[in-house]
Design a protein around this motif. Structure first.
Motif, mmCIF file in Angstrom:
data_model
loop_
_atom_site.group_PDB
_atom_site.id
_atom_site.type_symbol
_atom_site.label_atom_id
_atom_site.label_comp_id
_atom_site.label_asym_id
_atom_site.label_seq_id
_atom_site.Cartn_x
_atom_site.Cartn_y
_atom_site.Cartn_z
ATOM 1 N N ALA A 79 0.816 -1.065 0.240
ATOM 2 C CA ALA A 79 0.246 0.132 0.143
ATOM 3 C C ALA A 79 0.891 1.117 -0.436
ATOM 4 C CB ALA A 79 -1.045 0.461 1.178
ATOM 5 N N ASN A 80 0.747 2.100 -1.203
ATOM 6 C CA ASN A 80 1.111 3.249 -0.966
ATOM 7 C C ASN A 80 0.805 4.500 -0.481
ATOM 8 O OD1 ASN A 80 3.781 4.751 -2.498
ATOM 9 N ND2 ASN A 80 1.878 6.155 -2.916
ATOM 10 N N LEU A 81 1.014 4.703 0.139
ATOM 11 C CA LEU A 81 0.585 6.068 1.683
ATOM 12 C C LEU A 81 1.321 6.848 0.841
ATOM 13 C CD1 LEU A 81 0.742 4.403 5.179
ATOM 14 C CD2 LEU A 81 -1.406 4.054 3.385
ATOM 15 N N ASN A 82 0.420 8.298 0.780
ATOM 16 C CA ASN A 82 0.839 9.660 0.368
ATOM 17 C C ASN A 82 0.288 10.398 1.906
ATOM 18 O OD1 ASN A 82 -0.046 11.649 -1.485
ATOM 19 N ND2 ASN A 82 1.806 11.617 -1.835
ATOM 20 N N ASN A 83 1.274 11.312 1.802
ATOM 21 C CA ASN A 83 1.653 12.885 2.148
ATOM 22 C C ASN A 83 2.035 13.919 1.261
ATOM 23 O OD1 ASN A 83 1.139 15.042 4.339
ATOM 24 N ND2 ASN A 83 3.469 13.651 5.486
ATOM 25 N N ASP A 84 0.966 14.527 1.008
ATOM 26 C CA ASP A 84 0.970 15.447 0.388
ATOM 27 C C ASP A 84 0.796 17.431 1.172
ATOM 28 O OD1 ASP A 84 -2.024 15.853 0.681
ATOM 29 O OD2 ASP A 84 -2.377 15.952 -1.163
ATOM 30 N N SER A 85 1.192 17.202 2.267
ATOM 31 C CA SER A 85 0.935 17.523 3.278
ATOM 32 C C SER A 85 2.336 18.414 3.035
ATOM 33 C CB SER A 85 0.368 18.541 3.837
ATOM 34 O OG SER A 85 0.398 17.508 4.917
ATOM 35 N N SER A 86 2.181 19.331 3.567
ATOM 36 C CA SER A 86 3.835 20.477 3.973
ATOM 37 C C SER A 86 4.300 20.543 5.398
ATOM 38 C CB SER A 86 3.675 21.915 3.409
ATOM 39 O OG SER A 86 2.714 22.389 4.137
ATOM 40 N N SER A 87 3.741 19.218 6.256
ATOM 41 C CA SER A 87 4.123 18.555 7.300
ATOM 42 C C SER A 87 4.295 17.751 7.424
ATOM 43 C CB SER A 87 3.214 19.428 8.468
ATOM 44 O OG SER A 87 1.997 18.864 8.365
ATOM 45 N N VAL A 88 4.830 17.280 8.720
ATOM 46 C CA VAL A 88 5.312 15.554 8.476
ATOM 47 C C VAL A 88 4.043 15.543 9.215
ATOM 48 C CG1 VAL A 88 6.615 14.237 10.612
ATOM 49 C CG2 VAL A 88 7.769 15.617 9.099
ATOM 50 N N LYS A 89 3.765 13.888 9.064
ATOM 51 C CA LYS A 89 2.412 13.356 9.811
ATOM 52 C C LYS A 89 2.726 11.968 10.357
ATOM 53 C CE LYS A 89 -0.983 16.536 7.502
ATOM 54 N NZ LYS A 89 -1.489 16.955 8.758
ATOM 55 N N ARG A 90 2.249 11.815 11.434
ATOM 56 C CA ARG A 90 2.082 10.738 12.107
ATOM 57 C C ARG A 90 0.923 10.008 12.703
ATOM 58 N NH1 ARG A 90 7.274 10.555 15.124
ATOM 59 N NH2 ARG A 90 7.938 12.705 15.202
ATOM 60 N N ILE A 91 1.025 8.738 11.792
ATOM 61 C CA ILE A 91 -0.478 8.070 11.708
ATOM 62 C C ILE A 91 0.288 6.980 12.444
ATOM 63 C CG2 ILE A 91 -0.973 8.962 8.953
ATOM 64 C CD1 ILE A 91 -0.796 6.304 8.171
ATOM 65 N N ALA A 92 -0.597 5.484 12.991
ATOM 66 C CA ALA A 92 -0.659 4.354 13.214
ATOM 67 C C ALA A 92 -1.922 3.508 12.456
ATOM 68 C CB ALA A 92 -1.516 4.510 14.251
ATOM 69 N N TYR A 93 -1.144 2.186 11.415
ATOM 70 C CA TYR A 93 -2.217 1.012 10.973
ATOM 71 C C TYR A 93 -1.823 -0.333 11.193
ATOM 72 C CZ TYR A 93 1.744 -0.537 8.790
ATOM 73 O OH TYR A 93 3.228 -1.430 8.573
#
Lengths: 144, 187
Positions: A79-93
């Protein structure tokens, strides 16, 4: 006669085009290698909608691509996860595994923390825990 | 006045009630940056899924594996047996691997065989000596860490390496690593 064979060839070409299967949908009941059963999936977006679930705090991170393949009798997923925002994102999956009868095929996985840099992609991959798992859901939540 | 406030504070502290609630055992734990439940689960799951794709396991011959030690080379106490136990349980559930009794459980196994060989058991039902099956593969590994700390920041990096060795010919059949980084910032 020449005209006849030409028309025949054109008709055959049209028929072949009509029968040609869209890339990613060659196998019935599968989209990009992922099991979809009878669900109406005709594009990558449809596949993502069918397989990705948000739980808890919603995240803006979404897969842009999901691909599956068989590794022996196990299901392998990218699964290719994309962060198109201008900040680092922290997620859980985590992945949820489902058997042929729609029941849980394995215990609930643990949440896995993930950091995705700004304007970047990250591929998460896994393999099903046993051959009982014939379908899956990718569960995402924000860790911000 | 000051005394009065102090007495009120002491009384309030005395009355403070501890609350205990059940949490999500599979949730992300970030109480400290020491090795924790999330790290254990991440390592066990990642290693299990990787090992399930090893050619000797994909071949489907139900290889027999014995679990050896995961050496703790970090500066903190880590129950590495909990890591191998979790991996073994996950693999066992997958039904692709069988496990032979390991060194840690050997004494109990031998004791049970001896007990059954005693005069207290019916001879026809008691297990015979010399029937145990030896493992074809052994699983072992290491866990190492690098800890860096400055005034307000502590960074911990863990690396777990697991290997599956063919006991007969000494070949390394599978190996993989899992890395974890945790950073704690004060304030």
């Amino acid at each position: 006669m020449k005209h006849g064979s030409l028309i025949g060839a054109v008709l055959l070409a049209f028929a072949a085009t009509g029968c040609a299967t869209k890339k990613g949908f060659e196998v019935p009941g599968q989209a990009f290698g992922c099991p979809v059963g009878d669900a109406k999936v005709s594009s990558m977006d449809d596949l993502i909608k069918a397989k990705v679930v948000m739980e808890g705090k919603r995240t803006t991170i979404l897969p842009t691509e999901l691909r599956c393949t068989k590794s022996g009798d196990l299901l392998r997923i990218d699964a290719n996860l994309n962060n198109d925002s201008s900040s680092v994102k922290r997620i859980a999956y985590k992945f949820r595994w489902i058997d042929r009868e729609g029941m849980r095929a394995a215990d609930e996985e643990s949440w896995k923390p993930l950091l995705i840099y700004e304007n970047s992609n990250l591929v998460v991959n896994t393999v099903s825990p046993s051959n009982k798992a014939s379908d899956f859901r990718l569960i995402l939540r924000s860790q911000e | 006045m000051k005394k009065l406030i102090l007495v009120a504070l002491v009384l309030a502290a005395g009355c403070a009630k501890d609350t205990t609630r059940y949490g999500d055992a599979r949730g992300i734990e970030t109480v400290t940056n020491q090795f924790g439940s999330t790290d254990l689960q991440l390592i066990a799951e990642s290693m299990t899924r990787s090992m399930l794709q090893a050619p000797v396991i994909v071949a489907g011959n139900l290889p027999i594996v014995t679990v050896q030690e995961v050496r703790n080379k970090t500066s903190e106490y880590i129950d590495t047996r909990a890591i191998t136990d979790s991996i073994r349980a996950e693999l066992q559930k997958g039904g692709k691997v069988r496990f032979a009794v390991d060194q840690a459980a050997m004494n109990q196994q031998v004791e049970e065989i001896k007990r059954q060989s005693s005069e207290f058991y019916a001879k026809e039902q008691a297990v015979e000596k010399g029937q145990m099956v030896g493992a074809q593969y052994r699983m072992e590994g290491n866990i190492t860490s690098i800890v860096k700390q400055v005034k307000d920041v502590k960074d911990v990096y863990y690396k777990v390496n697991l290997q599956l060795w063919n006991i007969r010919n000494g070949l390394l059949e599978w190996s993989d690593e899992k890395e974890i980084r945790k950073t704690t910032t004060k304030g």
